[in-house]
Write a protein that holds these residues in place. Structure first.
Motif, PDB file in Angstrom:
ATOM      1  N   GLU A 174      22.056 -10.632 -64.067  1.00  0.00           N
ATOM      2  CA  GLU A 174      21.422 -10.664 -62.770  1.00  0.00           C
ATOM      3  C   GLU A 174      21.293  -9.382 -61.894  1.00  0.00           C
ATOM      4  N   HIS A 223      12.451 -14.337 -54.876  1.00  0.00           N
ATOM      5  CA  HIS A 223      13.352 -14.424 -55.918  1.00  0.00           C
ATOM      6  C   HIS A 223      14.661 -13.212 -56.075  1.00  0.00           C
ATOM      7  N   THR A 228      18.222 -14.043 -56.486  1.00  0.00           N
ATOM      8  CA  THR A 228      19.092 -13.453 -57.421  1.00  0.00           C
ATOM      9  C   THR A 228      20.176 -13.020 -56.541  1.00  0.00           C
ATOM     10  N   GLN A 271      22.562 -15.889 -56.629  1.00  0.00           N
ATOM     11  CA  GLN A 271      23.240 -16.321 -57.975  1.00  0.00           C
ATOM     12  C   GLN A 271      24.161 -15.340 -58.221  1.00  0.00           C
ATOM     13  N   GLU A 330      17.197 -15.569 -68.721  1.00  0.00           N
ATOM     14  CA  GLU A 330      18.029 -16.106 -67.863  1.00  0.00           C
ATOM     15  C   GLU A 330      18.518 -17.806 -68.277  1.00  0.00           C
ATOM     16  N   GLU A 379      15.790 -20.254 -61.703  1.00  0.00           N
ATOM     17  CA  GLU A 379      15.324 -19.345 -62.897  1.00  0.00           C
ATOM     18  C   GLU A 379      14.210 -20.278 -63.700  1.00  0.00           C
TER      19      GLU A 379
HETATM   20 MG    MG Z   1      18.524 -14.786 -62.119  1.00  0.00          MG
END
Ligand code: MG
Ligand code: FE
Length: 170
Positions: A21, A48, A52, A55, A110, A140
């Motif tokens: 990541e 994103h 991320t 994440q 991913e 993802e």
């Molecule tokens: Mg990711």
């Protein structure tokens, strides 16, 4: 396999996901900073990048729950690779296309990583962790789908900007 071995596999996989990541950020951030003529891609990348960051937080939460921290050293090595890869595309005129192919490949990497981690979580009975991993996987999958659906329009736009003489613009 013993419980300890399964747990070790899970922790290793989580650390790799954490590094992955951070690598994703080091790929997307330089791309975003260079885009001028493709606002739809810039917006999606921006979204994103935020996802991320979330994440990374979810992976850290799982590791903390296992009393493990993440490997800063390994993350650093992978981030460097990402930065180098981004630099390599800078000079070519078709940077926006190559970046899009690379992003599509990375999202699929991913997806594979989270599917595998979810399987190990299931075997090891890490049910709370599975929820976090599913949330990451869903983002993802959505990003890969968006990139897939946009490659044709992106290519058409790239060709028309070329025809209009906007050579090195991205
Ligand atoms: Mg990711
Ligand atoms: Fe991603």
């Amino acid at each position: 396999m013993s419980n300890t071995e399964t747990r070790d596999l899970f922790v290793t996989g989580l650390r790799n996901a954490h590094a992955m990541e951070n690598q994703a950020l080091s790929i997307m951030k330089p791309q975003l900073s260079r885009i001028e003529h493709y606002p739809e891609i810039a917006n999606k990348l921006e979204q994103h990048i935020r996802e991320t960051e979330g994440q990374i937080g979810r992976v850290e939460e799982i590791l903390a729950g296992l009393n493990e921290d993440h490997s800063a050293l390994k993350d650093m090595a992978l981030s460097f690779t990402g930065a180098m890869a981004a630099m390599g595309h800078t000079i070519a005129g078709d940077e926006i296309l190559k970046n899009s192919f690379a992003n599509y490949a990375f999202e699929n990497l991913e997806i594979a990583a989270y599917k595998s981690l979810l399987t190990i979580a299931e075997i090891g009975g890490h049910n709370a962790a599975a929820l976090n991993l599913q949330a990451n996987l869903a983002e993802e999958v959505a990003m890969a789908k968006w990139l897939d659906e946009n490659i044709i329009d992106l290519t058409k736009k790239f060709v028309s900007l070329r025809q209009a003489g906007e050579k090195a613009k991205i």
